[in-house]
Scaffold this motif. Structure first.
Motif, short mmCIF file in Angstrom:
data_model
loop_
_atom_site.label_atom_id
_atom_site.label_comp_id
_atom_site.label_asym_id
_atom_site.label_seq_id
_atom_site.Cartn_x
_atom_site.Cartn_y
_atom_site.Cartn_z
N TYR A 143 25.46 52.70 39.89
CA TYR A 143 26.01 51.43 40.37
C TYR A 143 26.13 51.42 41.88
CZ TYR A 143 27.25 50.06 35.64
OH TYR A 143 27.20 49.70 34.34
N LYS A 144 25.98 50.26 42.44
CA LYS A 144 26.20 50.13 43.88
C LYS A 144 27.69 49.96 44.12
CE LYS A 144 21.78 47.88 44.55
NZ LYS A 144 21.10 46.59 44.79
N PRO A 145 28.17 50.31 45.31
CA PRO A 145 29.59 50.14 45.61
C PRO A 145 30.09 48.73 45.31
CG PRO A 145 28.55 51.36 47.35
CD PRO A 145 27.46 50.93 46.42
N ASP A 146 29.26 47.76 45.59
CA ASP A 146 29.67 46.37 45.33
C ASP A 146 29.95 46.15 43.86
OD1 ASP A 146 29.54 45.74 47.88
OD2 ASP A 146 27.77 44.42 47.79
N ARG A 150 33.45 45.31 42.15
CA ARG A 150 33.55 44.08 41.37
C ARG A 150 34.07 44.37 39.95
NH1 ARG A 150 30.62 40.42 38.62
NH2 ARG A 150 29.05 41.96 38.14
N LYS A 151 33.54 45.47 39.39
CA LYS A 151 33.93 45.86 38.04
C LYS A 151 35.43 46.19 37.99
CE LYS A 151 32.22 49.00 34.51
NZ LYS A 151 31.40 50.20 34.31
N ARG A 152 35.84 47.00 38.99
CA ARG A 152 37.25 47.39 39.04
C ARG A 152 38.14 46.18 39.28
NH1 ARG A 152 38.38 52.02 43.13
NH2 ARG A 152 37.24 53.26 41.62
N HIS A 153 37.67 45.32 40.15
CA HIS A 153 38.42 44.10 40.47
C HIS A 153 38.56 43.22 39.23
CE1 HIS A 153 40.11 41.08 43.02
NE2 HIS A 153 39.21 40.18 42.63
N LEU A 154 37.46 43.12 38.48
CA LEU A 154 37.48 42.29 37.27
C LEU A 154 38.47 42.86 36.25
CD1 LEU A 154 36.28 39.92 35.69
CD2 LEU A 154 34.50 41.46 34.86
N ARG A 155 38.43 44.17 36.10
CA ARG A 155 39.37 44.80 35.16
C ARG A 155 40.82 44.53 35.53
NH1 ARG A 155 37.18 50.89 33.87
NH2 ARG A 155 35.58 50.31 32.37
N VAL B 44 34.07 35.12 26.05
CA VAL B 44 33.40 36.25 25.38
C VAL B 44 33.36 37.46 26.31
CG1 VAL B 44 31.19 37.05 24.42
CG2 VAL B 44 32.07 34.79 23.81
N HIS B 45 32.96 37.21 27.55
CA HIS B 45 32.85 38.31 28.50
C HIS B 45 34.24 38.88 28.83
CE1 HIS B 45 30.90 40.82 31.37
NE2 HIS B 45 31.60 40.35 32.39
N GLY B 46 35.20 37.99 29.03
CA GLY B 46 36.57 38.42 29.34
C GLY B 46 37.15 39.28 28.21
N SER B 47 36.92 38.87 26.97
CA SER B 47 37.41 39.65 25.83
C SER B 47 36.76 41.02 25.78
CB SER B 47 37.11 38.91 24.52
OG SER B 47 37.75 37.66 24.54
N LYS B 48 35.46 41.03 26.15
CA LYS B 48 34.73 42.31 26.15
C LYS B 48 35.34 43.25 27.20
CE LYS B 48 30.32 41.62 25.30
NZ LYS B 48 28.91 41.28 25.66
N VAL B 49 35.60 42.71 28.37
CA VAL B 49 36.22 43.53 29.44
C VAL B 49 37.60 44.02 28.99
CG1 VAL B 49 37.14 43.49 31.80
CG2 VAL B 49 34.96 42.39 31.30
N LEU B 50 38.31 43.12 28.33
CA LEU B 50 39.66 43.46 27.85
C LEU B 50 39.63 44.66 26.92
CD1 LEU B 50 42.46 42.12 28.23
CD2 LEU B 50 42.07 40.95 26.08
N ARG B 51 38.61 44.72 26.07
CA ARG B 51 38.53 45.82 25.09
C ARG B 51 38.09 47.13 25.74
NH1 ARG B 51 35.72 41.87 21.88
NH2 ARG B 51 37.31 40.61 20.86
N THR B 52 37.51 47.03 26.94
CA THR B 52 37.08 48.28 27.60
C THR B 52 38.13 48.80 28.59
OG1 THR B 52 36.01 47.06 29.37
CG2 THR B 52 34.63 47.63 27.49
N LEU B 53 39.25 48.12 28.66
CA LEU B 53 40.30 48.60 29.58
C LEU B 53 40.78 49.98 29.12
CD1 LEU B 53 42.55 45.45 30.13
CD2 LEU B 53 40.96 46.46 31.74
N PRO B 54 41.02 50.89 30.07
CA PRO B 54 41.47 52.22 29.66
C PRO B 54 42.82 52.15 28.94
CG PRO B 54 41.66 51.95 32.03
CD PRO B 54 40.96 50.74 31.53
N GLU B 55 42.92 52.93 27.85
CA GLU B 55 44.17 52.93 27.09
C GLU B 55 45.19 53.83 27.78
OE1 GLU B 55 43.30 54.12 23.14
OE2 GLU B 55 42.75 52.09 22.53
#
Lengths: 217, 181
Positions: A143-146, A150-155, B44-55
């Motif tokens: 993955y690129k830093p961006d 983005r992934k971390r930010h989304l989480r 759909v995408h948001g739910s997918k991300v939600l399920r991959t959040l670290p426990e």
């Protein structure tokens, strides 16, 4: 979840063979059978129930109240209550629904108490501090830093979005989206009727979608 | 079906609980409404991300602490069962009855000693001799020794003087009088 399972498997290797066989037998039983074994005086049966539900309950309670440490205390309290009142459990019902109901009630009480006595949780501060001061880790070189950012930010936004939901919407949302409960189970756990569950879930999903929409292409 | 209808019924559709007709209507709407398609994708995408959040992980001492608490519950139950059995109350009552029986046993078992007890014969009291009192300084016949009584009967053993006179005599010998004050 996988890591927790692996740890349990490793722990199982350390116990004597007779105890291991007993645990394996318990592991193959249904929840109701394990509950019955516990009521019949099998001292390992309750441990099996704890192993089955500790991580799931912690995840559910943590997502509901947003505090990891307090979540652990509430999960402990859930098991203590289950142990104390196991003889009262109606075995015609699902054990998972019962235990989630207890955890859900404890989480609701916690939120209610917090709203009465508002305070800034140290853990919240600490978590933000960690996020701000943590050195950038290259988790995956593909993955690129961006992308990583983005992934971390989304989480973190998704987590925030769940926290922003109103309490009664959040419980229904977490039970459905994260725990995969059916509408009927959610109705039993929350003590609402099916229509209320559907309506709350629909509103929770709407709110959730509005919060995270700017982050999703 | 318009966008509001879709959003209202989207939960059932997403979870596969919508009736076939309703599902078809929603799908038909999705083919022609990009904003509803985006809504679906976000969810759909948001739910997918939600399920991959670290426990969150359990603390290392979680099980130890739980076992400790459960041990105390067992302990409480044992104590409660013991208290509820009435054994302590019965023990106390038993001890009280035993002590009462021991304390009252002499009166309860009087018949038991009636045959074995020896009757005590009390001799008649000796008649008290009433003799005229002897003057001071003479031998008294009230003595237990009758021989001595006969031997010394009415003999003067020592000259009788009043105590005050004796003090006077003693004072005069020493050069003062005890009575002349």
């Amino acid at each position: 979840m996988a890591r927790a399972k692996a740890k349990k498997q490793a722990d199982l290797q350390l116990v004597p063979s007779e105890a291991r066989e007993h645990r394996l037998r318990l592991g193959e039983m249904t929840d109701s059978e394990v509950v019955q074994a516990s009521l019949d005086g099998d001292p390992r049966a309750f441990g099996e129930l704890v192993q089955r539900y500790d991580q799931r309950l912690l995840n559910f309670v943590y997502r509901t109240i947003g505090d990891r440490e307090r979540g652990q205390d509430l999960v402990q309290e859930t098991f203590v209550r289950v142990y104390r009142h196991l003889h009262r459990f109606d075995q015609t019902k699902k054990f998972s629904t019962w235990i989630y109901t207890i955890a859900s009630n404890l989480a609701k009480n916690e939120l209610r108490n917090r709203s009465r006595n508002p305070l800034v949780l140290f853990q919240t501060l600490k978590k933000n501090w960690d996020a701000d001061h943590r050195p950038l880790e290259w988790e995956d070189t593909q993955y690129k830093p961006d992308d990583l950012f983005r992934k971390r930010h989304l989480r973190s936004k998704v987590e925030e979005a769940v926290k922003q939901l109103p309490e009664h919407h959040r419980i229904v949302f977490v039970l459905r989206e994260m725990e995969g409960k059916t509408y009927e189970e959610i109705a039993d756990i929350t003590g609402c009727n099916l229509g209320t569950v559907k309506s709350r879930l629909n509103r929770a999903r709407n709110n959730f979608a509005h919060i995270i929409a700017p982050m999703i292409d | 079906m318009n966008c509001t209808d879709v959003v209202t019924r989207f939960t059932d559709y997403l979870d596969g609980n919508a009736p076939a007709e309703e599902a078809e209507a929603i799908e038909a709407h999705l083919t022609e409404c990009p904003s509803c398609v985006r809504y679906k994708n976000v969810l759909v995408h948001g739910s997918k991300v939600l399920r991959t959040l670290p426990e969150p992980e359990l603390r290392d001492d979680f099980n130890r602490r739980l076992r400790h608490r459960l041990y105390h519950i067992d302990d409480e139950r044992l104590l409660h069962a013991h208290a509820a059995s009435g054994a302590p109350a019965m023990t106390v009552l038993g001890i009280a009855l035993l002590l009462t029986t021991i304390a009252w046993s002499p009166t309860l078992f009087t018949g038991m000693y009636a045959d074995t007890a020896q009757s005590t014969v009390v001799p008649e009291p000796r008649p008290v001799r009433t003799q005229p009192s002897t003057p001071p300084g003479t031998f008294s016949s009230k003595s237990d020794n009758e021989d001595l009584a006969e031997f010394f009967q009415d003999t003067e053993l020592w000259p009788y003087t009043k105590l005050s006179q004796r003090y006077d005599q003693r004072g005069r010998q020493l050069g003062f009088s005890l009575t002349d004050r």
